[in-house]
Design an enzyme around this catalytic site. Structure first.
Site, short mmCIF file in Angstrom:
data_model
loop_
_atom_site.label_atom_id
_atom_site.label_comp_id
_atom_site.label_asym_id
_atom_site.label_seq_id
_atom_site.Cartn_x
_atom_site.Cartn_y
_atom_site.Cartn_z
N TYR A 19 -35.46 14.12 -4.02
CA TYR A 19 -36.83 14.07 -4.52
C TYR A 19 -37.65 13.07 -3.70
O TYR A 19 -38.75 13.38 -3.23
CB TYR A 19 -36.86 13.71 -6.01
CG TYR A 19 -38.25 13.46 -6.52
CD1 TYR A 19 -39.15 14.51 -6.67
CD2 TYR A 19 -38.68 12.17 -6.81
CE1 TYR A 19 -40.45 14.29 -7.11
CE2 TYR A 19 -39.98 11.94 -7.24
CZ TYR A 19 -40.84 12.99 -7.40
OH TYR A 19 -42.14 12.76 -7.81
N GLU A 41 -44.12 14.52 -15.03
CA GLU A 41 -44.62 13.18 -15.36
C GLU A 41 -44.91 13.05 -16.85
O GLU A 41 -44.68 11.98 -17.43
CB GLU A 41 -45.86 12.84 -14.53
CG GLU A 41 -45.60 12.67 -13.05
CD GLU A 41 -44.65 11.53 -12.69
OE1 GLU A 41 -44.38 10.66 -13.53
OE2 GLU A 41 -44.18 11.53 -11.54
N TRP A 49 -37.20 8.19 -15.22
CA TRP A 49 -37.37 9.27 -14.26
C TRP A 49 -36.03 9.97 -14.02
O TRP A 49 -35.97 11.17 -13.79
CB TRP A 49 -37.96 8.73 -12.96
CG TRP A 49 -38.33 9.80 -12.01
CD1 TRP A 49 -37.83 10.00 -10.75
CD2 TRP A 49 -39.28 10.87 -12.22
NE1 TRP A 49 -38.40 11.12 -10.18
CE2 TRP A 49 -39.30 11.66 -11.07
CE3 TRP A 49 -40.11 11.21 -13.28
CZ2 TRP A 49 -40.10 12.78 -10.93
CZ3 TRP A 49 -40.93 12.32 -13.15
CH2 TRP A 49 -40.91 13.11 -11.98
#
Length: 188
Positions: A19, A41, A49
């Site tokens: 990522y 998000e 995360w």
């Protein structure tokens, strides 16, 4: 290879490295991809995360690759089905926000031609490079994220507070917060 310090804040994880190396901070102009990033998000709100990245593949399956036109058609019965899936983050408000935000994206597309066009105008189509030296220098929000958050809320988006929007702007490449020593700082 030197990466941003935040990548090392998580246990060794190939998905996190991929990522960071291939997506985070890369300017994105595809509306469906921007919708996915925004959705991820919003799922992160109150979570790590790492949790979101670990569940990303299943989210992509359940939301049909985040094709805006498809997600905008989902209804309450689909949300009930999603709430039974342990492979995703099962938060009714966040799931409903995803559907709502798909509809808001469609409204923006109709009015401005594309969500990307609307969004990138906030930075005059040029990423902002904060020249981050230390990971601790990255703010949680700034004037831009506050401005974009306010505009998104006015357009009917949900779960788009300035902290969430700041992270979204980073992920979508409008803000380059790769540390200056990161191998990916000048790549995009």
């Amino acid at each position: 290879m030197q990466r941003c310090a935040w990548v090392d804040n998580y246990p060794p994880n190939e998905a996190m490295r991929v990522y960071h190396d291939t997506e985070w901070g890369k300017p994105e102009y595809d509306d469906d991809k921007l919708f996915e990033l925004l959705s991820l998000e919003t799922y992160q709100t109150g979570l790590s995360w790492q949790t979101v990245i670990d569940k990303r593949e299943r989210f992509n399956e359940r939301f049909e690759g985040y094709v805006i036109a498809n997600v905008a058609q989902y209804d309450e019965s689909y949300v009930e089905n999603l709430l039974q899936d342990a492979g995703i983050i099962r938060n009714r408000a966040k799931l409903l926000a995803t559907i709502n935000n798909a509809k808001a994206m469609q409204r923006v597309q109709q009015e401005f031609g594309s969500f990307a066009k609307w969004l990138w105008e906030f930075v005059d189509n040029t990423p902002i490079d904060h020249q981050i030296v230390h990971s601790g220098d990255v703010p949680a929000q700034d004037a831009l994220s506050q401005q974009v958050s306010k505009a998104m809320k006015k357009l009917g988006f949900k779960f788009v507070g300035p902290v969430t929007v700041y992270s979204f702007l980073q992920g979508a490449g409008l803000i380059n917060d790769h540390e200056v020593t990161c191998a990916f700082h000048d790549v995009y």
